[in-house]
Design an enzyme around this catalytic site. Structure first.
Site, PDB file in Angstrom:
ATOM      1  CD  GLU A 133      -2.776  -1.330   2.394  1.00  0.00           C
ATOM      2  OE1 GLU A 133      -2.719  -0.433   3.260  1.00  0.00           O
ATOM      3  OE2 GLU A 133      -3.512  -2.332   2.506  1.00  0.00           O
ATOM      4  CD  GLU A 137      -4.636  -7.814   2.018  1.00  0.00           C
ATOM      5  OE1 GLU A 137      -5.419  -7.064   2.631  1.00  0.00           O
ATOM      6  OE2 GLU A 137      -3.422  -7.549   1.865  1.00  0.00           O
TER       7      GLU A 137
END
Length: 383
Positions: free
Chosen positions: A161, A272
């Site tokens: 991220e 995820e």
């Protein structure tokens, strides 16, 4: 001419038997078997699970999946909580479990702005580190953690991220303003991949992020991946976080993401994966863990169970998504659910803590939900 009542009853009995047989067959099938010719199917394991607190979850994981990812136990705050102390107890058991069940093991994550202790970025007096000092600290951490599991953890989410989408213009991406970026500069990603490759030259190395279906963010980190490859820095794949909802992103948007990123020449993984079924308190479709919203009862409408109509929407959504994954099996190398069962899911406490969400294929009693059978039917239709 109307059919006789007896004939109608016979047909109904046959249909009922067929349905029962179909369910029985599905109950015997597993996700890893169903998609064995398509891609790996994985799950994230928690610290409590690998330490033996919920043996039923581990039994389910071993039966259904052929890949595991460390949910939190290899994040910096867990494995390296203090400057001179590492805690490998849970990580060791995690890797042992994967090896004992012949699984593809993924380490998550080496460099991230969240769940990293503040001391990592400070000197002994609490002042911000200089660039070289932070690079040394990053190198030592990566060499220690990756080196410990050299040849045993098969792939690493090296950086997590690092890119954000402009909230006012989704056609634009930019660097996330983290301590890594502020102190080291944009080449901190390059250094992280270099250090990971030094520690284990055979391990696959990935960049992992959410909202890649948004064009601006996808284009921005696509250029970063291209730059790394042009510099001959090893990067094997991109993790595309599937923290999605019942109505976003569209299949067209996901397919566009896969098609566009496949041009980079690296592996693509859906990581995820979960489906939010609760009403959203904001228009944010991402997965930024720093976002917190005050509890409001209207955003927790199903505390005692999921209504049949929402269960049907979840089932249809998963079937739709997995049909698309199956169509793109030449592009996707792995699909990993972010948790074994609904009770484990982070969706229960983000962005509002204490909610009851139902985002996965198995319920809180480790039983398959209708969505599980819909996913299996994607490949069952071809057999």
């Amino acid at each position: 001419m109307n059919k006789p009542i007896s004939q109608i009853l016979i047909q109904l009995v046959i249909c009922s038997i067929c349905l029962q047989v179909r369910i029985a067959l599905a109950q015997q099938a597993t996700l890893k078997e169903a998609f064995d010719k398509d891609f790996l199917v994985g799950t994230a394991l928690s610290t409590a699970q690998v330490l033996g607190d919920t043996p039923a979850a581990l039994e389910l994981a071993a039966r259904q999946f052929n890949s595991i990812t460390a949910e939190n136990l290899l994040k910096w705050e867990s494995v390296h909580p203090e400057p001179d102390r590492y805690d490998f107890e849970a990580a060791d058991k995690f890797v042992d479990f994967g090896e004992n069940h012949d699984m593809f093991v993924v380490g998550h994550t080496l460099v991230w702005h969240s769940q990293t202790p503040q001391w990592v970025f400070e000197d002994d007096q609490g002042n911000p580190l200089e660039r070289d000092a932070l690079l040394d600290r990053m190198r030592d951490h990566i060499h220690t953690v990756v080196g410990r599991y050299k040849g045993r953890i098969h792939g690493w989410d090296v950086v997590n991220e690092a890119i954000v989408t402009d909230p006012n213009d989704e056609s634009r991406g930019s660097w996330r303003e983290t301590p890594w970026y502020r102190i080291i500069g944009p080449d901190y990603i390059e250094k992280a991949f270099q250090f990971a490759h030094e520690a284990d030259p055979e391990a696959e190395l990935y960049y992992n992020d959410f909202d890649e279906w948004k064009l601006g963010k996808r284009d921005y980190f696509g250029k970063i991946v291209s730059d790394l490859r042009n510099k001959n820095i090893r990067i094997d794949g991109i993790g595309l976080q599937g923290h999605w909802g019942l109505d976003y992103p569209t299949v067209t948007e996901i397919e566009s993401m896969l098609t566009g990123l496949s041009q980079l020449g690296v592996k693509l993984m859906i990581t995820e994966l979960d489906m939010n079924v609760l009403p959203s308190p904001s228009s944010n479709t991402g997965a930024d863990v720093t976002m917190r919203i005050q509890d409001q009862p209207e955003f927790n409408p199903y505390p005692t169970g999921l209504p049949d109509d929402i269960q049907k929407q979840l089932s249809d959504r998963y079937e739709e998504i997995f049909r698309m994954f199956h169509d793109h099996r030449d592009t996707i190398g792995r699909v990993t659910f972010w948790g074994v069962d609904d009770g484990q899911s982070w969706r229960n406490y983000w962005p509002i803590s204490g909610r009851t969400n139902y985002p996965l294929l198995f319920d809180r009693k480790y039983q398959p939900k209708p969505a599980f059978y819909s996913v299996l039917q994607v490949v069952g239709d071809e057999k």
